[in-house]
Design a protein around this motif. Structure first.
Motif, mmCIF file in Angstrom:
data_model
loop_
_atom_site.group_PDB
_atom_site.id
_atom_site.type_symbol
_atom_site.label_atom_id
_atom_site.label_comp_id
_atom_site.label_asym_id
_atom_site.label_seq_id
_atom_site.Cartn_x
_atom_site.Cartn_y
_atom_site.Cartn_z
ATOM 1 N N MET A 1 0.901 -1.250 0.043
ATOM 2 C CA MET A 1 -0.070 -0.033 0.101
ATOM 3 C C MET A 1 0.890 1.468 -0.282
ATOM 4 N N GLU A 2 0.470 2.160 -0.811
ATOM 5 C CA GLU A 2 1.340 3.422 -0.907
ATOM 6 C C GLU A 2 1.333 4.326 0.323
ATOM 7 N N SER A 3 2.253 4.748 0.850
ATOM 8 C CA SER A 3 2.343 5.463 2.183
ATOM 9 C C SER A 3 1.710 6.931 1.997
ATOM 10 N N LEU A 4 1.391 7.638 2.775
ATOM 11 C CA LEU A 4 0.664 8.846 2.677
ATOM 12 C C LEU A 4 1.943 9.889 2.148
ATOM 13 N N ASN A 5 2.845 9.790 2.514
ATOM 14 C CA ASN A 5 4.128 10.691 2.084
ATOM 15 C C ASN A 5 4.257 10.422 0.620
ATOM 16 N N GLU A 6 4.324 9.184 0.201
ATOM 17 C CA GLU A 6 4.341 8.813 -1.313
ATOM 18 C C GLU A 6 3.302 9.356 -2.043
ATOM 19 N N ASN A 7 1.949 9.104 -1.566
ATOM 20 C CA ASN A 7 0.737 9.617 -2.109
ATOM 21 C C ASN A 7 0.827 11.089 -2.156
ATOM 22 N N LEU A 8 1.251 11.708 -1.156
ATOM 23 C CA LEU A 8 1.125 13.179 -1.438
ATOM 24 C C LEU A 8 2.242 13.776 -2.266
ATOM 25 N N ARG A 9 3.683 13.083 -2.386
ATOM 26 C CA ARG A 9 4.355 13.479 -3.214
ATOM 27 C C ARG A 9 4.001 13.228 -4.774
ATOM 28 N N ARG A 10 3.396 12.296 -4.916
ATOM 29 C CA ARG A 10 2.674 12.170 -6.112
ATOM 30 C C ARG A 10 1.988 13.275 -6.469
ATOM 31 N N LYS A 11 0.904 13.529 -5.742
ATOM 32 C CA LYS A 11 -0.100 14.529 -5.941
ATOM 33 C C LYS A 11 0.723 15.867 -6.212
ATOM 34 N N ILE A 12 1.501 16.169 -5.284
ATOM 35 C CA ILE A 12 2.485 17.544 -5.829
ATOM 36 C C ILE A 12 3.018 17.438 -6.951
ATOM 37 N N ASP A 13 3.703 16.144 -7.324
ATOM 38 C CA ASP A 13 4.452 16.209 -8.592
ATOM 39 C C ASP A 13 3.519 16.318 -9.702
ATOM 40 N N ASN A 14 2.285 15.835 -9.630
ATOM 41 C CA ASN A 14 1.231 15.931 -10.962
ATOM 42 C C ASN A 14 0.812 17.269 -10.737
ATOM 43 N N PHE A 15 0.594 17.896 -9.611
ATOM 44 C CA PHE A 15 -0.071 19.205 -9.709
ATOM 45 C C PHE A 15 0.953 20.064 -10.332
ATOM 46 N N LEU A 16 2.320 20.224 -9.897
ATOM 47 C CA LEU A 16 3.387 21.119 -10.302
ATOM 48 C C LEU A 16 3.753 21.141 -11.706
ATOM 49 N N ARG A 17 3.225 19.692 -12.531
ATOM 50 C CA ARG A 17 3.490 19.465 -13.824
ATOM 51 C C ARG A 17 2.292 19.973 -14.671
ATOM 52 N N GLN A 18 1.460 20.842 -14.151
ATOM 53 C CA GLN A 18 0.422 21.564 -14.737
ATOM 54 C C GLN A 18 1.095 22.857 -15.298
ATOM 55 N N PRO A 19 0.390 23.391 -16.385
ATOM 56 C CA PRO A 19 0.810 24.819 -16.758
ATOM 57 C C PRO A 19 -0.012 25.841 -16.013
ATOM 58 N N LEU A 20 0.601 25.945 -14.693
ATOM 59 C CA LEU A 20 -0.096 27.141 -13.775
ATOM 60 C C LEU A 20 1.062 28.108 -13.742
ATOM 61 N N ILE A 21 0.534 29.358 -13.347
ATOM 62 C CA ILE A 21 1.601 30.577 -13.120
ATOM 63 C C ILE A 21 2.189 30.172 -11.682
ATOM 64 N N ALA A 22 3.359 30.326 -11.664
ATOM 65 C CA ALA A 22 4.147 30.260 -10.504
ATOM 66 C C ALA A 22 4.251 32.100 -9.890
ATOM 67 N N ASP B 1 10.824 19.429 -12.702
ATOM 68 C CA ASP B 1 11.502 18.230 -13.314
ATOM 69 C C ASP B 1 11.144 17.043 -12.334
ATOM 70 N N GLY B 2 10.674 17.406 -11.302
ATOM 71 C CA GLY B 2 10.044 16.165 -10.113
ATOM 72 C C GLY B 2 11.185 16.638 -9.028
#
Length: 173
Positions: free
Chosen positions: A1-22, A43-44
């Motif tokens: 089972m995926e840990s909370l930290n791994e799950n959160l890292r994946r969510k953050i990574d997917n979010f930051l790969r979107q074309p949003l303005i920083a 780049d992850g």
């Protein structure tokens, strides 16, 4: 089972790969904050931005490399990630990265026109090395639940605080 930290890292990574303005915050010579909107590449591990050679915020980074970068989505449930770190000017070879970033944000045709019109303008590539990452990434289902807030914000004596304390007690046993 995926840990909370791994799950959160994946969510953050997917979010930051979107074309949003920083929004990158730098520190002026007088100590006051300076914030500019930028497009970026994640780049992850690092955030890369490209700054115009004569941009004031580039000089701020030269003097004080500590920065904060906020990436947020204005659409509900309003996810956002705050990265506090250090910026490093890594060079002037910006064209390939710039092309990829612009295509992600503007599409192929418009980005090609922009590059053609501005290619002779000098720029710097900036690498931002995260030291602390804070996120507010929740699902619509979690928006009205305790998961919408970090436990450090629960006020003692409230329903969420009491639920959290009871869950912590149960996990000890």
């Amino acid at each position: 089972m995926e840990s909370l930290n791994e799950n959160l890292r994946r969510k953050i990574d997917n979010f930051l790969r979107q074309p949003l303005i920083a929004k990158i915050a730098t520190v002026r010579a007088d100590g006051s904050p300076h914030v500019v909107p930028v497009i970026y590449n994640w780049d992850g591990q690092y955030i890369y931005v490209i700054g115009r050679k004569r941009a004031a915020w580039i000089e701020h980074i030269r003097r004080e490399p500590r920065v904060a970068v906020l990436v947020d989505d204005p659409r509900p449930p309003h996810p956002r990630v705050l990265i506090e770190g250090e910026a490093e000017i890594v060079g002037t070879d910006w064209v390939e990265m710039g092309k990829a970033m612009l295509e992600k944000y503007m599409g192929k045709e418009m980005s090609q026109r922009y590059i053609e019109g501005t290619i002779d303008q000098p720029r710097w590539v900036i690498k931002i090395i995260p030291k602390k990452v804070t996120s507010w990434i929740i699902s619509e289902e979690d928006a009205a639940t305790r998961k919408a807030w970090h436990p450090r914000y629960y006020e003692p004596g409230t329903k969420w605080y009491n639920e959290y304390i009871n869950e912590k007690r149960l996990k000890k046993y």
